[in-house]
Design a protein around this motif. Structure first.
Motif: not given
Length: 637
Positions: A37-60
């Motif tokens: 139920g949580q939206l996540q993302y991760a970032v890679f450069r040349q197959q190396a992990e730059v950002l580990q699984p990280s959260l996305l979201g807003l409270s309004t």
């Protein structure tokens, strides 16, 4: 395709609840997915992990987009391209190319949140969109995180606490950088400012934001002690324009500023334009009055007592002698000189081809600073009246000081000033202010902003002077990476009216005239000091370009050294500074610039301030020796 499959294999989710987008050259990839139920993302450069699984979201105030989310859709990648020109940046002709996707999720109330991702060859950008808003809705909290490896290192500036400091004027992005600290180190103050620089594995990463239109608040990063997870955080509720709010509030469709991650080598950081690539284009107005240049400025060396008619006339003559375009008259000019006599100075300056700039206090009740003119910019009616008066006097621009933070209403105040100043053809310098966040693309008359522990601090404190050599090697990769910076550099001879002893050499200081980017560069040398330096140094500063066309990083490491090349016309200017006490020898590949000769100004050891020599450029790397806390400038033609 192989790289995308490999990256996907690291995310145990069903295919319908995940998406991927890569840069046009396939070097950078972002995975986005829904997990419990949580939206996540991760970032890679040349197959190396730059950002580990990280959260996305807003409270309004109308609904939350943090947990219990459902995946709706993800678009196919779409190519986005833009070309634009800048006269106040590291490059002039810029082309941005990225792949874009839009991920849509919905919350328990069936409201949708869109997250738009763009991935270019030098980084990642994303923003939130809430298209359904049709009544007043407050964005209460942003849940964006950047999860780094605990082995990562950071070069970070702490965010000062609101209402602290001299005359309660914080925050103003004027703290010392903490260099090479372990990711997860707690901030000694109220979080961390942008741009935040990290090294993780073999990759460098800089985090910032852009496209700040006044409806959102400025943000900063915070992290729990010992955790290398950095969260986007809203400002202190006290960082507001009088009686107004600090949180974003919308009555129609909302889109957040872009969250930006520039990724790659140190050169990627130094040469990237991502901070302006994602900023809105300028409105179709007449910006022909925008002329970059250099300025003389008395206050940095002689302080408050010399804001008087005769001294300012002397600095106008100094600017004319140095072929500089502007002269800045600082605080309290309205009483120490007066409007009538300032107009007289403006007319005199015009005969010397020098434009006059005037200082203003932004403040309402958000601090207790007494300097003036004060309070004249607080309402649209008052601003327009003052701006019309200045335009009639022949004033070319204004420096506005002592703002009150990053709350939504304060960010709107910046925008209001920029909008009105454009109508009266006034150039703007924000001082004691927030990070510009790409505003100089949207508002080309924003020439510079402080938001840095600058040269004035060196004149105030010996600790700042001791720290300056290393500090200056961090700035090109952090504060000055995307936005113009009013560091007020370059004290060539000696500090006057100061308790500090400068640690940097003359050639180190001269190199800052090339290394640091500012639409108007206010120099920290006075007429008497300039007379002490050789004629060839004066001529270098008389002929130095007012803006740049291209940039290349030759070598650099924050806290240690920087060697950077900038192009103007058919010449390349190279500047280098040594941020450490030990002497160094740099091997520089000058052949890449296609020039035959190089004129070099360096430090010398024979009692002279500077030495100059001209060399022939060969294919082999040129060895250049630089003393501790020293530097050089070089012109290739």
């Amino acid at each position: 395709m192989w790289a995308v499959i490999m990256l996907c294999s690291q995310i145990p989710v069903i295919a319908q609840q995940a998406s991927q987008v890569s840069s046009p050259d396939k070097s950078i990839a972002v995975n986005i997915w829904l997990s419990k139920g949580q939206l996540q993302y991760a970032v890679f450069r040349q197959q190396a992990e730059v950002l580990q699984p990280s959260l996305l979201g807003l409270s309004t105030s109308a609904g939350n987009f943090v947990t219990q989310l459902q995946w709706v859709s993800a678009s196919k990648p779409m190519l986005v391209q833009e070309t634009y020109n800048m006269v106040n940046a590291k490059k002039q002709n810029i082309r941005y190319v990225a792949n874009e996707i839009k991920v849509v999720v919905k919350n328990a109330q069936q409201q949708s949140m869109h997250v738009v991702f763009r991935v270019s060859n030098d980084g990642v950008a994303f923003r939130y969109v809430l298209p359904w808003i049709n009544s007043t809705t407050t964005i209460l909290e942003e849940h964006t995180t950047y999860a780094l490896s605990t082995a990562a290192k950071g070069w970070l500036q702490p965010m000062s606490v609101a209402k602290t400091g001299w005359e309660h004027c914080h925050p103003s992005y004027e703290e010392k950088y903490m260099m090479g600290i372990a990711a997860g180190t707690p901030s000694p103050m109220a979080g961390w400012v942008y741009p935040a620089l990290f090294k993780t594995g073999n990759n460098w990463l800089i985090i910032t934001e852009t496209d700040m239109d006044g409806r959102y608040c400025g943000t900063r990063l915070s992290n729990d002690s010992g955790k290398a997870i950095y969260k986007v955080t809203y400002p202190d509720p006290r960082e507001v324009f009088t009686n107004l709010g600090h949180l974003p509030q919308y009555s129609s469709a909302m889109q957040s500023p872009w969250r930006i991650l520039t990724i790659g080598t140190m050169a990627s950081i130094a040469q990237s334009t991502l901070g302006t690539d994602l900023a809105p284009a300028a409105a179709k107005k007449d910006y022909s009055f925008v002329q970059p240049g250099k300025a003389s400025w008395s206050w940095i060396n002689s302080k408050d007592d010399f804001i008087v008619y005769d001294e300012q006339k002397r600095y106008i003559d100094y600017a004319a002698q140095m072929k500089w375009q502007y002269c800045l008259i600082d605080a309290d000019w309205d009483t120490k000189i007066g409007y009538e006599k300032v107009q007289e100075l403006a007319k005199y300056a015009a005969t010397k081809n020098v434009g006059l700039l005037l200082w203003y206090n932004s403040a309402g009740d958000w601090n207790t600073v007494k300097y003036h003119p004060k309070g004249l910019l607080l309402t649209k009616e008052s601003r327009q009246q003052e701006f019309a008066r200045l335009q009639a006097m022949g004033i070319k621009g204004i420096k506005i000081d002592f703002f009150g933070g990053d709350g939504q209403s304060m960010m709107q105040y910046y925008i209001d000033i920029l909008e009105d100043a454009a109508d009266y053809k006034l150039l703007i310098n924000f001082h004691g202010a927030t990070l510009p966040r790409g505003w100089h693309k949207t508002y080309p008359h924003l020439m510079t902003a402080e938001a840095i522990y600058g040269m004035e601090m060196v004149t105030f404190e010996q600790s700042a002077a001791d720290n300056q050599p290393a500090h200056c090697t961090v700035i090109p990769f952090t504060r000055n990476a995307f936005d113009p910076m009013d560091f007020t550099p370059m004290n060539l001879y000696r500090l006057t009216h100061s308790k500090s002893i400068r640690r940097t050499s003359g050639a180190f200081e001269l190199a800052l005239s090339v290394l640091f980017l500012s639409g108007i560069q206010h120099y920290a040398e006075n007429p008497d000091g300039m007379r002490q330096v050789p004629v060839f140094v004066q001529e270098f500063l008389q002929q130095l370009p007012n803006h740049w066309e291209d940039v290349r990083l030759l070598q650099g490491f924050p806290g240690k050294e920087v060697v950077m090349a900038r192009k103007s016309g058919n010449k390349w200017y190279i500047a280098g500074i040594n941020g450490e006490a030990k002497a160094k020898s740099w091997a520089l590949n000058l052949h890449q610039f296609g020039k035959s000769t190089a004129t070099i100004i360096t430090d010398v050891e024979n009692g002279q301030l500077f030495g100059q020599q001209t060399i022939n450029i060969h294919q082999a790397p040129q060895q250049l020796s630089v003393k501790g806390y020293g530097g050089f400038v070089m012109v290739l033609e």
